[in-house]
Structure formats: structure tokens, C-alpha cells
Scaffold this active site. Structure first.
Site, PDB file in Angstrom:
ATOM      1  N   CYS A  12       0.789  -1.034   0.050  1.00 25.17           N
ATOM      2  CA  CYS A  12      -0.026  -0.062   0.042  1.00 25.17           C
ATOM      3  C   CYS A  12       0.894   1.204   0.179  1.00 25.17           C
ATOM      4  CB  CYS A  12      -1.092  -0.050   1.140  1.00 25.17           C
ATOM      5  SG  CYS A  12      -0.081   0.310   2.778  1.00 25.17           S
ATOM      6  N   CYS A  15       3.277   1.968   2.921  1.00 20.29           N
ATOM      7  CA  CYS A  15       4.571   1.209   2.823  1.00 20.29           C
ATOM      8  C   CYS A  15       5.591   2.245   2.158  1.00 20.29           C
ATOM      9  CB  CYS A  15       4.465  -0.170   2.275  1.00 20.29           C
ATOM     10  SG  CYS A  15       3.189  -1.349   2.586  1.00 20.29           S
ATOM     11  N   ASP A 421       8.673  29.502 -31.086  1.00 21.41           N
ATOM     12  CA  ASP A 421       9.955  29.995 -31.892  1.00 21.41           C
ATOM     13  C   ASP A 421       9.701  29.539 -33.451  1.00 21.41           C
ATOM     14  OD1 ASP A 421      12.525  30.729 -32.479  1.00 21.41           O
ATOM     15  OD2 ASP A 421      12.795  28.747 -32.628  1.00 21.41           O
ATOM     16  N   ASP A 621      13.524  24.797 -30.088  1.00 26.72           N
ATOM     17  CA  ASP A 621      14.528  23.713 -30.686  1.00 26.72           C
ATOM     18  C   ASP A 621      15.314  23.213 -29.568  1.00 26.72           C
ATOM     19  OD1 ASP A 621      16.057  25.700 -30.741  1.00 26.72           O
ATOM     20  OD2 ASP A 621      16.648  25.517 -32.870  1.00 26.72           O
ATOM     21  N   ASP A 625      16.903  28.305 -27.673  1.00 22.68           N
ATOM     22  CA  ASP A 625      15.716  28.422 -26.948  1.00 22.68           C
ATOM     23  C   ASP A 625      15.860  28.136 -25.562  1.00 22.68           C
ATOM     24  OD1 ASP A 625      14.695  29.754 -29.078  1.00 22.68           O
ATOM     25  OD2 ASP A 625      14.182  27.637 -29.857  1.00 22.68           O
TER      26      ASP A 625
END
Length: 726
Positions: A12, A15, A421, A621, A625
Site C-alpha cells: 500500500c 509502505c 519559435d 528547438d 531557446d
């Protein structure tokens, strides 16, 4: 250092939280993330202060087992098999428990409906007692072992709740057996069986949710035809290939590894990388990628990357990293899960005390308390977020959309504006011939042939565009002599005994070249469209014009329209001249254009929008950028085979056009919607179920079935994302 390893035995969310907390308390551990859905831990640590072996011991001290992950891709399947072995073990326990519990239930129900005389009371009592005890202490022993270990460490988990509930019902039943009171052996047995069935279904569903990586790995070729020095080929595992090796790929075979074509022409199906169905033409000098399908001709390929660094390997790493990371909303869930079990035990004790005070009947009081213990389920809470992320990121990877974190998924749902861009995202990123115009008496093919014959001597990008167009049209070039380049104006050479010039219209006017009215009209029209126009002249007569532009990618206009329909603003950013930028923007329906922008100014544009309260996605790209991609609320990097692991972008688009921006946003939004649905059902289930059980309105058997179903329903809801179409 960072270490990732599997943890067996987690049942669960509590844990996972407990193991994670134990890691974080350890000196030298910088960060730790334990993913319950993946049964995996990722720990960043200082090796001078703590060793990896010590981390494994921490897991073992908490009562769980470490299964070291294989380091190489070729061994990944081994871990899957191990996990499946555990799944089979759970299935066996569930089947045994169900087979033995069923007759116990039938006897109990029959006696309830038809009276105790339907069976010999003494024999049926013993069948119920032995069967119920076997189920609880046989197949169900896993719960009690785990609960006992946790009790020794003064902790508790889902196993503690199940163990307390079933052992309480069993103890009450044995007391009732000798006191000749109503017995609840069938309750203890059926609760155990239901929960084991639920565990199996949950394990199976989780396996389906995390199947994306395994499917990616299965895409790769296992062997390659390595060329020997004597000209023969030898089949070798792809892991043994080194940079510079030469491999042969026959038609219909998978390309084994990333490399450059040295000989051959073919078309390659790259859909497994990009999600694009159309094959790509490949020739000498082109890059090809491992696991893509060679369709037609035989190819000789020089290996560029080893198996651990291929595009496929990078994709697998990115997907795995995304699935390991927690989404911000998971922090709230973790806080709730951390105290959940203790709170439920407290409510169960309170329920018993109140019921006993009201009724004075220990059996009635205990049944209500047991119902509280078995209906409570932190598992659904723990699975709600990671399973949705598992499936969402896996579906994205199939489409060539690599989502690098759960945080990226969350950010995608709140966007107000997407900034593109221009070059390489909305446009192809290199000039191509878009228009051919010939004067009366000439034909377009002849104009292109003459221009390309001269341009073939030039290294200018516009010249490459003209020559490429001629090659695509399969036009044979003529011999050109006495080539000369006139800087900033054009080029000239002798072709077929006549002087041919290709260049600006202004240069033609200086030379006294005669231009027909149609060429003047063409120059005006194409210039307004943002295209570069070159005039082709033979001797003193202009015979045609060629329009060249960085062409828009397919679906660019449709993408902008769909973004607007979703209420998302669009901005185009470019270093182009204002007139050229506005012409391109007009073609695709963008009103907000920022032209003549240097790379360092893109960051300022993003910040400006954010200062106005806008949530910004930036699409670029990933090279110049990078600052803007990092600053944006959501950085979407357009990748290729060579730069797929772009660090700046939170989402990487592999191949394809701008339509993938829409797809990425849609995957993000739908995954977020699924997470919210999961959390709603997980919370509401516990909020409603626990009070009903405490009020005595839920039989423990029904409660256990509901508990098992809650986890399964969350995983099944997440699995719907596998069929998502965007």
C-alpha cells in the site's frame, strides 16, 4: 550518486511512504522517492557518507526485500519476469483461499437461510472452523507476517489493518465456537479471499499500466549483421557493437542501432520513434535510428552510438525517469497516507468501545470494528496519481511525445498562451523552392534546369534549395563554365554557350536585363508572402523567377486554429524581418508576432507574459531557446534523433509537426483529469465507507469486497488513457 532498485513486498501507499521517510532520515541521503505503483525506489546519496548496500539494509529493516535492477537494457525483461513470478504467487494464494473459503461461506449462508438443522451442526461447525482458520493463517499468513514485523518497529500499514480485522474475527469465532454463540469464520475467510483476489487483480492492472517501457524495449533488434574485414557478415548482439562498426540491414529488417548510411537507398518506417505513419526516404549520409524498420533496399550503416546511448535507450530513460518522479499533487496524498492507517486503527477501537457501550455485545461491537478495518484503503490513494502518470507518459511515448515529469503533466492543464519559435517548429527550418514562374515561350522545368546548373557550384542555402528541387524533379543538370559569385547580388556562369545569371531583381536592373511584366508581378506577390525571389536570366533576357522560403510545416495552420478553439493564445517569435514574419503569421492565423528577436530576448518575452499572470508554454528547438524553455511554465522542446534528451524542455516532441503541441497539451489535460477522478473516488470511498462501517451499516464481507474493488477501479480508470486519441 543515484541508485534505482526494486522493492518487493509493498502492499500500500503507506509502505512506500515509510520506506521513503527512513531513507530521508539517513545521513548522506540527499533525496529519495519510493514509487508504490512501480515498486521502485530512486535514492540520491553521498557515497562518502552512506553506501548503496546500507540503503538496501534500510529497506530490509523496514520489513521489505530489495531486488537490484539490471543495469543494461538487454536484461530489463528479467525484472519483469521476476515481478510476474510474484504475481503468480499472489494468484495461487487467491485461488487456494477462494476454494477453501467457498464451502465455509455456503455452509454459513445455508444455515442462515434454512436453519441449523440443514447440516449436522457439529460437523458443519468444524468444517467452518478448520476452513476459516486455514484461509486466515494459510494463504493469509502474508498479512500477519508483515503486520508482526511492522508492530516490532512500532509502525503500521494496510497489512496491519487486514491482519487485525481477520484475526479479530477469527478469535471471536473460536471463542463463540466453545461458548455456543454465533460464529464468524466465513467472515474471516471471505475477507481474506476477497483481499487476495483484489491484490492479484491490482498487481495485474499495475503491470498493464507500467507496460510502456517493456513495449519500447521489445521494439529493438536483438542482433546485427556485422561486416567482417573479409567482406562476410556475422550476426552479433547489438550490445557488442562499437562506434565505427559497419552493419548490413536487409529489406524488411529492423535497423539494429543508430548510425549513418554508407551505402544504399531505402524508405524507413520511423513510427515507433515519432508516431508518424508515413515512411521516410533515406540515402547515403542520412542518419537512421535503432528499432526503426527498413522497408525496401539493403542498407550499409556505420554505427554512430553504442546500444546504451541510442535514441531508443534515451527514450526509455526519459519515460522511466518521468514515471519515477512524483507529481506535486502526490505530496498531499502522501501526507494523508502517512497518518491514514493509524487514524483507521483509532476509529476501529473507538467504534468497538461505542458499540460495546451501547449494546453490551462484544460480537456486534467487534464486527463493526472489523468492517472499519477492512474497508479502509490507502492503496487506492497511493495508486491514484502514479498509475495515471504511468499510462499517460507511456501513451505519450508511443506518439513521440516524451513527458519528463508529473509536474509537466500538471502544468499543461493551466496554459493561457503558447509561444512558438518560428524556425524549426512552425516552419521546416531550411529554405525550399515554393514557386516556379516562367515567361511566355519558356517552361518551368527549363528555368529550374538552367538555374540549378549554375547554383550547383554555390554553397549558399538558397542555392542548395534550388539544386534540391531539381534533384527531386529528376532533372539532369547542364555543364556550367566560368562560374562567378557576385557578393550580395547573385551568381553567373556560361551554360550552353550563353551567359546565365541567377540573383536579385535589383542586380538584373543594374545589368540592363529585360524583365517581362509577369516577373514584376511575381516579385511583388511573393515578397508580400514573405518569400525570397531570385530572377533567372539568359544573356539579356529574364526567363523566369524562383520563390524560395522556409516553408510552413504541414498542419501548422490547423494547430493554431485548434489552440484558439481551446481558448489558448498564440504568439510567434522570430529573428526574421517584420514584413517576412507578418506574411508567414498571416498564412497560419497568428495575430501576435514578435519579429527581429534575438535569442536572449525570447526569455524577456516569456517573463513579460508571466508578469501579467499568464501561464506560458514555449515551443522551441532546445538549443538557443534553452533560457526561454526553462523560464516558461511548460517548456516544449522539438527534438530530433540527435538531441532527444534536451535538458531544457519538460516535454520533448520527437519528429512530427506542430500538431504534436496540441497532442502534448491534450495528454497533459486528460492525464490530470484522470488523476483528479482517481483521487476523488479514492477519497470519497474512504470518507463514505468508514463512517458506514462504523455505524454497523456494512457487513465486513461487503466491506472487504469494496476495499478490493477501490484499488482496481483506480487502476482501470487510469488504463483508459491507453486508448486515448488526440
Amino acid at each position: 550518486m543515484q541508485s534505482t532498485f526494486n522493492i518487493d513486498g509493498m502492499h500500500c501507499a503507506s509502505c512506500a511512504i515509510r520506506i521513503e521517510a527512513a531513507f530521508k532520515k539517513t545521513e548522506g541521503v540527499q533525496n529519495a522517492n519510493v514509487n508504490y505503483a512501480l515498486a521502485e525506489a530512486t535514492v540520491e546519496f553521498d557515497p562518502e557518507k552512506v553506501q548503496e548496500h546500507a540503503l538496501h539494509q534500510i529497506v530490509q529493516k523496514e520489513g521489505y526485500r530489495v531486488r537490484q535492477m539490471e543495469q543494461h537494457m538487454e536484461h530489463e525483461g528479467h525484472g519483469e519476469q521476476h515481478a510476474h513470478g510474484s504475481e503468480k504467487e499472489v494468484l495461487t494464494r487467491a485461488i487456494v483461499a477462494s476454494v477453501v473459503a467457498l464451502p465455509v461461506l455456503i455452509i454459513a449462508m445455508a444455515r442462515l437461510k434454512f436453519g441449523p438443522e440443514i447440516f449436522s451442526e457439529q460437523i458443519s461447525d468444524w468444517i467452518e472452523a478448520i476452513g476459516g482458520t486455514f484461509v486466515v493463517l494459510g494463504p493469509g499468513i502474508v498479512f500477519h507476517k508483515a503486520a508482526f514485523k511492522q508492530m516490532l518497529r512500532k509502525t503500521a500499514s494496510m497489512d496491519s489493518l487486514i491482519s487485525l480485522g481477520t484475526l479479530s474475527a477469527l478469535a471471536l469465532s473460536w471463542w463463540a465456537f466453545f461458548a455456543d454463540q454465533p460464529k464468524y469464520f466465513e467472515t474471516a475467510a471471505i475477507i481474506t479471499a476477497f483481499i487476495l483476489i483484489g491484490r492479484y487483480l491490482e498487481a495485474r492492472s499495475k503491470g498493464q499500466a507500467s507496460a510502456a517501457i517493456q513495449k519500447l524495449l521489445e521494439l529493438g533488434a536483438k542482433f546485427a549483421h556485422l561486416q567482417q574485414n573479409d567482406g562476410t557478415t556475422k550476426d552479433v548482439p547489438i550490445e557488442s557493437l562499437k562506434k565505427g562498426d559497419i552493419v548490413l540491414v536487409k529489406p524488411g529488417e529492423k535497423i539494429p542501432i543508430d548510425g549513418t548510411i554508407k551505402d544504399g537507398v531505402s524508405s524507413v518506417d520511423e513510427s515507433m520513434l515519432t508516431g508518424e505513419s508515413l515512411p521516410i526516404s533515406k540515402k547515403v549520409g542520412d542518419l537512421v535510428y535503432g528499432a526503426t524498420l527498413n522497408q525496401q533496399g539493403a542498407l550499409t550503416i556505420e554505427v554512430e552510438k553504442e546500444s546504451s546511448d541510442t535514441v531508443l535507450a534515451q527514450i526509455v530513460r526519459l519515460v522511466k525517469e518521468a514515471q519515477q518522479k512524483k507529481a506535486p499533487i502526490q505530496k498531499l496524498v502522501d501526507r494523508v497516507s502517512a497518518v491514514f492507517v493509524q487514524a483507521v486503527i483509532g476509529i476501529a477501537i473507538l467504534t468497538f468501545v461505542i458499540w460495546f457501550f451501547v449494546t453490551g455485545d462484544p460480537a456486534t461491537s467487534l464486527i463493526a470494528a472489523v468492517a472499519v478495518l477492512v474497508i479502509a484503503c490507502p492503496c487506492a490513494l497511493g495508486l491514484a496519481t502514479p498509475t495515471a502518470i504511468l499510462v499517460g507518459t507511456g501513451r505519450g511515448a508511443q506518439m513521440g511525445i516524451l513527458i519528463k515529469s508529473g509536474e509537466a503533466l500538471e502544468r499543461g492543464r493551466t496554459l493561457n498562451v503558447v509561444m512558438f519559435d518560428k524556425t524549426g517548429t512552425l516552419t521546416i527550418g531550411k529554405p525550399i523552392v515554393t514557386d516556379l514562374v516562367a515567361i511566355e515561350g519558356q517552361n518551368e522545368q527549363e528555368v529550374l534546369q538552367i538555374a540549378a546548373s549554375v547554383e550547383s557550384f554555390s554553397e549558399h542555402p538558397l542555392a542548395h534549395a534550388v539544386v534540391m528541387k531539381a534533384n527531386d524533379e529528376k532533372i539532369n543538370l547542364e555543364t556550367a563554365k566560368d562560374f562567378r559569385s557576385v557578393t550580395g547580388k547573385g551568381i553567373e556562369a556560361e551554360v550552353g554557350g550563353k551567359m546565365v545569371r541567377v540573383g536579385q531583381s535589383r542586380w538584373m536592373e543594374e545589368l540592363g536585363v529585360v524583365m517581362a511584366p509577369i516577373l514584376h508581378q511575381t516579385i511583388i506577390k511573393l515578397s508580400e508572402e514573405g518569400k525570397t525571389v531570385v530572377i533567372v536570366a539568359r544573356d539579356t533576357q529574364a526567363i523566369g523567377a524562383i520563390g524560395i522560403a522556409d516553408a510552413l510545416k504541414p498542419n501548422a495552420k490547423e494547430t493554431i486554429e485548434r489552440l484558439k478553439q481551446k481558448g489558448i493564445g498564440v504568439v510567434m517569435i522570430t529573428g526574421d524581418q517584420t514584413k517576412t514574419a507578418e506574411a508567414i503569421a498571416k498564412q497560419i492565423g497568428i495575430e501576435d508576432v514578435r519579429a527581429q528577436v534575438f535569442p536572449d530576448k525570447k526569455l524577456e518575452i516569456v517573463k513579460e507574459a508571466q508578469s501579467k499572470g499568464q501561464k506560458v508554454a514555449f515551443v522551441g528547438d532546445g538549443i538557443n531557446d534553452a533560457p526561454a524553455l526553462t523560464q516558461a511554465d511548460l517548456g516544449i522542446a522539438v527534438g530530433s534523433g540527435t538531441d532527444i534528451a534536451i535538458e531544457a524542455g519538460q516535454i520533448v516532441l520527437v519528429g512530427g509537426g506542430p500538431e504534436k503541441v496540441i497532442q502534448a497539451i491534450e495528454i497533459s489535460r486528460r492525464t490530470n483529469r484522470t488523476i483528479k477522478q482517481n483521487l476523488f473516488w479514492a477519497f470519497i470511498y474512504n470518507v463514505i465507507g468508514i463512517p458506514l462501517a462504523a455505524l454497523g451499516l456494512l457487513n465486513p464481507v461487503i466491506a472487504s469486497a469494496a476495499m478490493a474493488f477501490s484499488s482496481i477501479s483506480v487502476v482501470l480508470n487510469s488504463l483508459r488513457l491507453k486508448r486515448m486519441k488526440v
